[in-house]
Scaffold this motif. Structure first.
Motif, PDB file in Angstrom:
ATOM      1  N   PRO A 197       4.155   1.701  -8.956  1.00 44.10           N
ATOM      2  CA  PRO A 197       4.795   0.880  -7.920  1.00 44.10           C
ATOM      3  C   PRO A 197       4.614   1.484  -6.524  1.00 44.10           C
ATOM      4  O   PRO A 197       4.591   0.776  -5.525  1.00 44.10           O
ATOM      5  N   ALA A 198       4.453   2.800  -6.447  1.00 44.62           N
ATOM      6  CA  ALA A 198       4.278   3.438  -5.135  1.00 44.62           C
ATOM      7  C   ALA A 198       2.853   3.251  -4.602  1.00 44.62           C
ATOM      8  O   ALA A 198       2.555   3.635  -3.475  1.00 44.62           O
ATOM      9  N   GLY A 199       1.987   2.687  -5.429  1.00 45.76           N
ATOM     10  CA  GLY A 199       0.650   2.342  -4.946  1.00 45.76           C
ATOM     11  C   GLY A 199      -0.417   3.388  -5.207  1.00 45.76           C
ATOM     12  O   GLY A 199      -1.573   3.199  -4.848  1.00 45.76           O
ATOM     13  N   GLY A 200      -0.060   4.495  -5.859  1.00 42.17           N
ATOM     14  CA  GLY A 200      -1.066   5.533  -6.101  1.00 42.17           C
ATOM     15  C   GLY A 200      -1.856   5.271  -7.366  1.00 42.17           C
ATOM     16  O   GLY A 200      -1.412   4.518  -8.235  1.00 42.17           O
ATOM     17  N   ILE A 201      -3.041   5.862  -7.465  1.00 41.41           N
ATOM     18  CA  ILE A 201      -3.815   5.779  -8.705  1.00 41.41           C
ATOM     19  C   ILE A 201      -3.061   6.557  -9.788  1.00 41.41           C
ATOM     20  O   ILE A 201      -2.578   7.648  -9.537  1.00 41.41           O
TER      21      ILE A 201
END
Ligand code: OOB
Length: 553
Positions: free
Chosen positions: A56-60
């Motif tokens: 959800p935080a957008g990291g891989i």
């Protein structure tokens, strides 16, 4: 080891065959649950799954083998706590996200059976899978490609009594968040045996509703390591999963599960288009991937102008539908890798061209079987064997080909010979080297660039339209997809005028996967007939092909 059991649901391998496959070393007595544990013990810190769609935080997200194993354990415990038991069916409809593997291995571990729906499936298909398998749970994303799966799940749950749980990756709405399911690991009671069922795969189908394919741990795992050997997959490989993960091709040929078996790395592509896949090939050092022919064409063209470094790519597998010789010739020069054609089926048999086959064989054939014990027959209409080089029906039997569909005794009588050969419905020719060339299809199915459409299923939906008297769905040639669907329709006497768009809309609104909506609708007064009075689909195919050719000139 106990002999393979027939169950009321599934036809097992006869004991003498099971014994032979074990003695030959094909069936290693492994299960998916234990396999992952062993890899995690051997190399806990190696990366197993790369999910660029991210958290959800957008990291891989990068999960090691240790983490995947631990997550599978915790999810398995959570499923058990929810009352999901060995043998229960769980319909799984997830896109290419890391949770797919967390859930699948959790189910494998407790012996519950995933039913592998595709992301494109809609209410008609999902309701059938849930009802027919008496599924206890359904696992979905919240939304995917603009579609809210939670609403679909609510409708299905209201109609299927057995369905107790809907688990959602993301925001759950009125259902249960998958992230809330895991709990502290527990000892699994009655873990599955290698000769028991691992999951139900979907058949491309040619009948009114898709049939389900029961695969065991033993047989499927053999197809994985057999594929790994043929495709050169080892612990250094990086497999890009570009097609929908649930399909048999990216799952097992050698696919994500083959890669995990080898201790390799799996990279999940949210979409297969070059703008998504090429950057991943470059950044993750992808060595091998698989595509259907239309995508292989797109990649081949895009490679000419891409700024991305694709030099890590060693092997491109292409299969699911016939790859034309001209297109096949362009792959290696354009992408700088070896082409491997794959002709497989969720029912079992998988053929590959070999990495060291001469170029002519690679571009003109669809490969030869994985196993020396894959029995392949090419027969005429009366099941008489034909000589090498002759074109006929492909029948097969072997160490990873099913002996029957799940809960389908009537279909089995038609789809299998008395001695257990599967009637593939494919028309092939076998070369002197044992390679198969796919020449056509006897089954009533349209292969839309690898996506299979059963004519009867679509005809049934069209027939539900109040103005329709009769419907016949056939393939029509298409430069890009190979084939598209054309629905011939006879309207009821006295029915007012109906537009082809209205038929398409009607089918779509019945809740079907978009790829099954007819590409074209033709209205006719009556259907051409065969000598014994059946609808002549051959004539209909010829008619639409001729119209398309005429329109081009
Ligand atoms: C794969 O599996 P399914 O179950 O979706 O479809 C099987 C059918 C085959 O019977 C054949 O009709 C067609 O798809 N097919 C091909 C082909 N590969 C599959 N037709 C012509 N040329 C090819 N190379 O499609 C599948 C499963 C595992 C690996 C690869 C494909």
């Amino acid at each position: 080891m106990s002999p393979q059991q027939h169950t009321p649901d599934a036809v097992g391998y006869p004991a003498e065959f099971a014994e032979r496959y074990r003695e030959a070393g094909y069936w290693r007595g492994e299960t998916f649950g234990r396999m992952l544990r062993e890899r995690a013990l051997d190399h806990p810190d190696r990366i197993a799954i790369v999910d660029p769609a991210g958290d959800p935080a957008g990291g891989i997200r990068r999960w090691t083998y240790g983490e995947l194993d631990d997550r599978a354990d915790r999810m398995a415990a959570g499923f058990l706590a929810k009352g999901i038991r060995k043998g229960d069916r769980v319909v799984l409809q997830l896109p290419n996200v890391a949770e797919f593997f967390e859930v699948v291995f959790a189910l494998f571990r407790i012996g519950a059976l995933p039913v592998f729906a595709l992301p494109a499936h809609r209410e008609s298909e999902i309701r059938h899978f849930c009802a027919f398998t008496e599924a206890v749970a359904y696992v979905i994303p919240d939304t995917e490609a603009g579609f809210d799966h939670r609403e679909l799940a609510s409708k299905v749950k209201a109609n299927v009594d057995t369905l107790r749980h809907v688990f959602v990756v993301g925001e759950p709405g009125e259902h249960t968040a998958l992230r809330d399911v895991p709990c502290d690991p527990v000892a699994v009671p009655d873990a599955p045996r290698p000769d028991e069922l691992a999951f139900l795969q979907l058949s491309g189908g040619s009948t009114g509703v898709p049939k389900l394919i029961p695969r065991t741990h033993d047989d499927y795992i053999y197809s994985l390591w057999g594929s790994n050997e043929i495709c050169g997959v080892d612990e250094h490989s990086v497999y890009l999963c570009a097609l929908p993960a649930a399909h048999n091709f990216p799952l097992s040929s050698p696919g994500t599960l083959g890669a995990l078996y080898a201790g390799a790395r799996v990279v999940l592509a949210p979409r297969p288009s070059p703008d998504v896949a090429f950057p991943l090939i470059e950044s993750e050092g992808v060595t091998i991937t698989g595509l259907v022919p239309p995508l292989a064409l797109v990649w081949t063209e895009a490679a000419a102008t891409t700024g991305h470094d694709l030099s890590s790519l060693q092997v491109l597998l292409v299969g699911g539908a016939k790859f034309s010789e001209e297109a096949a010739r362009r792959v290696a020069p354009a992408l700088g890798c070896t082409l491997q054609q794959v002709f497989g089926m969720a029912e079992g048999l998988v053929n590959y061209t070999r990495l060291d086959d001469p170029e002519e064989v690679i571009v003109t054939t669809q490969g030869r079987p994985i196993s020396p014990d894959d029995e392949v027959r090419v027969v005429d209409d009366e099941d008489n064997d034909l000589p090498t080089g002759a074109t006929g029906h492909l029948l097969t039997r072997g160490p990873y080909t099913i002996r029957g569909y799940w809960r389908a005794p009537e279909h089995n009588a038609a789809s299998f010979t008395a001695d257990g050969f599967y009637r593939t419905g494919d028309i092939v020719r076998r070369t002197e080297t044992g390679h198969l060339v796919v020449e056509g299809r006897a089954k009533d199915q349209i292969n839309r660039g690898g996506e299979k459409v059963a004519a009867e299923e679509i005809e049934n939906h069209i027939l539900a339209h109040p103005a329709v008297h009769d419907a016949a769905v056939v393939s029509m040639p298409d430069d890009y997809l190979g084939e598209r669907t054309c629905a011939y329709v006879v309207l009821r006497a006295g029915a007012g005028p109906v537009k082809s768009l209205a038929i398409k809309k009607f089918v779509r609104e019945r809740g079907l996967a978009a790829y099954k909506v007819p590409d074209r609708v033709e209205f006719v007064e009556e259907f051409p007939q065969t000598g014994i009075g059946k609808v002549s689909k051959k004539d209909l195919r010829a008619a639409i092909a001729a119209r398309l050719t005429a329109a081009q000139h």
